[in-house]
Design a protein around this motif. Structure first.
Motif, short mmCIF file in Angstrom:
data_model
loop_
_atom_site.label_atom_id
_atom_site.label_comp_id
_atom_site.label_asym_id
_atom_site.label_seq_id
_atom_site.Cartn_x
_atom_site.Cartn_y
_atom_site.Cartn_z
N ASP A 1 4.14 -11.49 1.29
CA ASP A 1 3.51 -10.73 0.20
C ASP A 1 3.97 -11.26 -1.15
O ASP A 1 5.17 -11.44 -1.39
CB ASP A 1 3.85 -9.24 0.33
N ALA A 2 2.99 -11.49 -2.03
CA ALA A 2 3.28 -12.14 -3.31
C ALA A 2 3.60 -11.13 -4.41
O ALA A 2 4.32 -11.45 -5.36
CB ALA A 2 2.10 -13.00 -3.73
N ASP A 3 3.03 -9.94 -4.31
CA ASP A 3 3.20 -8.95 -5.39
C ASP A 3 3.64 -7.59 -4.85
O ASP A 3 3.32 -7.22 -3.72
CB ASP A 3 1.88 -8.77 -6.15
N ARG A 4 4.35 -6.88 -5.70
CA ARG A 4 4.76 -5.51 -5.40
C ARG A 4 4.84 -4.77 -6.73
O ARG A 4 5.47 -5.25 -7.66
CB ARG A 4 6.11 -5.51 -4.69
N ARG A 5 4.23 -3.62 -6.78
CA ARG A 5 4.20 -2.84 -8.04
C ARG A 5 3.77 -3.70 -9.22
O ARG A 5 4.40 -3.71 -10.27
CB ARG A 5 5.57 -2.20 -8.33
N GLY B 1 9.56 1.71 -11.43
CA GLY B 1 10.02 1.56 -10.06
C GLY B 1 9.27 2.49 -9.13
O GLY B 1 8.23 3.05 -9.49
N GLY B 2 9.77 2.63 -7.91
CA GLY B 2 9.16 3.53 -6.95
C GLY B 2 9.44 4.98 -7.33
O GLY B 2 10.18 5.26 -8.28
N LYS B 3 8.83 5.88 -6.59
CA LYS B 3 9.00 7.31 -6.88
C LYS B 3 10.34 7.84 -6.40
O LYS B 3 10.76 8.92 -6.78
CB LYS B 3 7.87 8.11 -6.21
N ARG C 1 0.82 -1.20 0.00
CA ARG C 1 0.00 0.00 0.00
C ARG C 1 0.85 1.26 0.00
O ARG C 1 0.57 2.22 -0.68
CB ARG C 1 -0.94 0.02 1.20
N ARG C 2 1.95 1.19 0.77
CA ARG C 2 2.83 2.35 0.82
C ARG C 2 3.29 2.72 -0.59
O ARG C 2 3.39 3.88 -0.95
CB ARG C 2 4.05 2.06 1.68
N ASP C 3 3.54 1.69 -1.39
CA ASP C 3 3.99 2.00 -2.74
C ASP C 3 2.92 2.64 -3.58
O ASP C 3 3.19 3.52 -4.38
CB ASP C 3 4.55 0.76 -3.41
N THR C 4 1.69 2.18 -3.39
CA THR C 4 0.59 2.83 -4.06
C THR C 4 0.58 4.30 -3.69
O THR C 4 0.40 5.19 -4.52
CB THR C 4 -0.75 2.20 -3.63
N ALA C 5 0.82 4.52 -2.40
CA ALA C 5 0.74 5.90 -1.90
C ALA C 5 1.85 6.76 -2.48
O ALA C 5 1.61 7.81 -3.06
CB ALA C 5 0.81 5.88 -0.38
N THR C 6 3.10 6.30 -2.35
CA THR C 6 4.19 7.15 -2.83
C THR C 6 4.17 7.24 -4.35
O THR C 6 4.75 8.15 -4.92
CB THR C 6 5.56 6.62 -2.35
N GLY C 7 3.46 6.31 -4.97
CA GLY C 7 3.38 6.35 -6.42
C GLY C 7 2.11 7.04 -6.91
O GLY C 7 1.85 7.08 -8.11
#
Lengths: 364, 364
Positions: free
Chosen positions: A130-134, A83-85, A6-12
């Motif tokens: 966790d199975a997935d990221r981005r 990638g991430g932001k 979720r954090r990645d959704t947020a920073t992205g």
């Protein structure tokens, strides 16, 4: 090390482009005033050094690192995913600038914090299963658990090596090692919270949650903001103020994330409605509500895993949502107080404030 | 990060007590001249600082660390099992003394290398799927994979923090970070060796194995020997000589371990006859033999996993055992050359030599 996906959704998240007052300064292109442009500028400044560092790793480990940075796919083909932001690297560059240094003085710090952040994502994904990221398989799923442990270790070692090689790196390593200790402490508490009861004397208190969030999310953000300044030779009080600001930001960010995890618009968050309730997460609004007279009823609903609509409504009625927002606002005010008390370069401090705001002010 | 279970048997082996010439010096009790007594003296010197450091960890993580040091059982009850012999901490103390410092100048280095060693055991046991260590379940089996990853990370961070807090710690962190990078590189190569073919152009060459062993086993032994001297402010050439000695020791140790893994007496090694052949390990004597005209036949036997008696006889006939012993002797001679070229305090250097010999000269 916060709830990573979720954090990645947020920073992205695509932020409303806001124009931020600023003028010209070294290392900055004129007109790059909005936050996404600031992120782009910092990423462009840091990327060559980050690639050079990752390129020094064992080729296999280097591929896993590049995969997790979103630079390539499994096997090494150029990446389709993004990638991430790069929030932490931007904090490091802006922290150096705010302490009166050129942005390039923050590059080694930026590399170190991005490496540590990626290390923590790799290992947390294993711990959390966790199975997935981005929108891609996590490293442990793509390469195996053992290799993912190894790649995390390699990134950790590389971060320490990067800082230790800097002139004045001893202070930088000390700053980083405090954050690392806190990161692990926060992750340990978060893992243990899952096994604690919903109610009774052993339940998780909101202040324990606050400490966990500061350690797990805030420590590395604080380190990122302070580290560029530390390596640039800033006064200890200035570095401490930047560190404090990052830590409060982390708590605010985490609590806003908690509110979005229950009441956020799935179209914006990319997460199912009431996702955190379904996953029985002990988040801040839930912990506040559990301490209210309605706590027993809420606990029974959460335990059953059913009727999350009713649970969400009860948590809101018990004051969980309002308390969470008030808490987030308190920490945002503390960010401001921390920055206001330090002798920071005006323009860079303004970019820094814009970035911090951008991270937390989402549609809650 | 070497083949962990067997290495522990080795470092924990009961050596023939040999009397070593030595006199009096600071921090040393008179008469404690044999190697086990040297190990005891160093362990007693280091233990309080190591316990203090581990005690600063999160309580849950601290218990996992204490369990892996052999100080307690799962749940925290006092340990029945015994821990490792503390070879690396002894190297750090003796390295400081050999560089003309009191042994206590090596304590922070000793704490750091023991923490890093334990971190690497915890993570390697996950990567290798090893179920037992020192006759107890490994940490990942006793506490779970996620918690074992976390505990390893915590020990790693604590090692860095310990060194960074020392006066002159920057040089120490640089020394450690080089070893950490090598450690990860060696572990990556070792994991990849398992997937390489027995014969043909993609087979593992003995020189690749040598590099792997230096990285995986030698780097931390070299770091241990050098780090006490580095923190004590020794000349860089002295520290480099100690580091080289430790690296050669690591290669010699690993290759002797390989010979024992095939031809060792199970009553002494605690391992089954031909255990390494049954596990299809690509060890030094095997790799040498695979490069001989008998390579194809040996490969077929190893691949089938049967007739390990025949395979062992063929490997010996192909010169694998003799080549391995010659290689180990070369590295032991290089240990001696490294130490002889450095201006070391005579008595401490003698203790150091005795310890190095004790580690390698086993019944092969």
């Amino acid at each position: 090390m916060a709830r990573p996906s979720r954090r990645d959704t947020a920073t992205g998240a695509t932020a409303t482009t806001r124009t931020v007052r600023r003028g010209e300064s070294h290392d900055r292109a004129a007109g790059a005033s909005a936050v996404p442009a600031v992120l782009d500028r910092c990423r462009a400044l840091v990327r060559p050094a980050l690639e050079e560092a990752v390129g020094r790793l064992h080729p296999w480990v280097s591929e896993m690192a590049a995969y997790s940075f979103g630079w390539c796919e499994v096997g090494g083909a150029p990446a389709v995913a993004s990638g991430g932001k790069g929030v932490r690297q931007a904090l490091a560059v802006l922290g150096a600038e705010a302490a009166g240094e050129p942005g390039r003085a923050g590059v080694a710090a930026a590399v170190a914090v991005e490496l540590v952040h990626t290390f923590s994502l790799l290992h947390d994904d294993i711990m959390d299963g966790d199975a997935d990221r981005r929108r891609r398989p996590t490293v442990w799923r793509a390469y195996g658990t053992g290799p993912a442990v190894l790649a995390g270790d390699a990134l950790f070692a590389l971060a320490v090596e990067t800082l230790a090689a800097q002139p004045g790196g001893a202070a930088g390593v000390r700053t980083l090692s405090v954050a690392l200790g806190d990161l692990v402490r926060g992750q340990a508490d978060d893992l243990l919270f899952a096994d604690r009861p919903w109610t009774g004397p052993e339940r998780v208190r909101p202040d324990e949650y606050r400490a966990m969030a500061e350690h797990k999310t805030g420590a590395l953000l604080g380190c990122a903001a302070a580290l560029g300044a530390v390596l640039g030779g800033a006064r200890p009080e200035t570095a401490a103020a930047l560190d404090r600001a990052g830590r409060h930001l982390g708590v605010a960010f985490q609590i806003v994330d908690d509110v979005l995890g229950i009441w956020g618009d799935p179209g914006v968050t990319g997460k199912p409605v009431h996702g955190d309730l379904r996953e029985r997460k002990k988040t801040f609004p839930v912990l506040v509500a559990l301490g209210s007279p309605m706590g027993g009823r809420i606990a029974a609903l959460l335990e059953s895993g059913a009727a999350t609509d009713t649970a969400a409504a009860l948590i809101e009625k018990a004051g969980g949502r309002a308390a969470a927002m008030a808490e987030a606002r308190r920490h945002l005010a503390a960010v401001e107080t921390s920055l206001a008390g330090a002798p920071l370069a005006t323009e860079a401090a303004q970019d820094l404030r814009s970035l911090l705001e951008y991270l937390v002010r989402r549609d809650v």
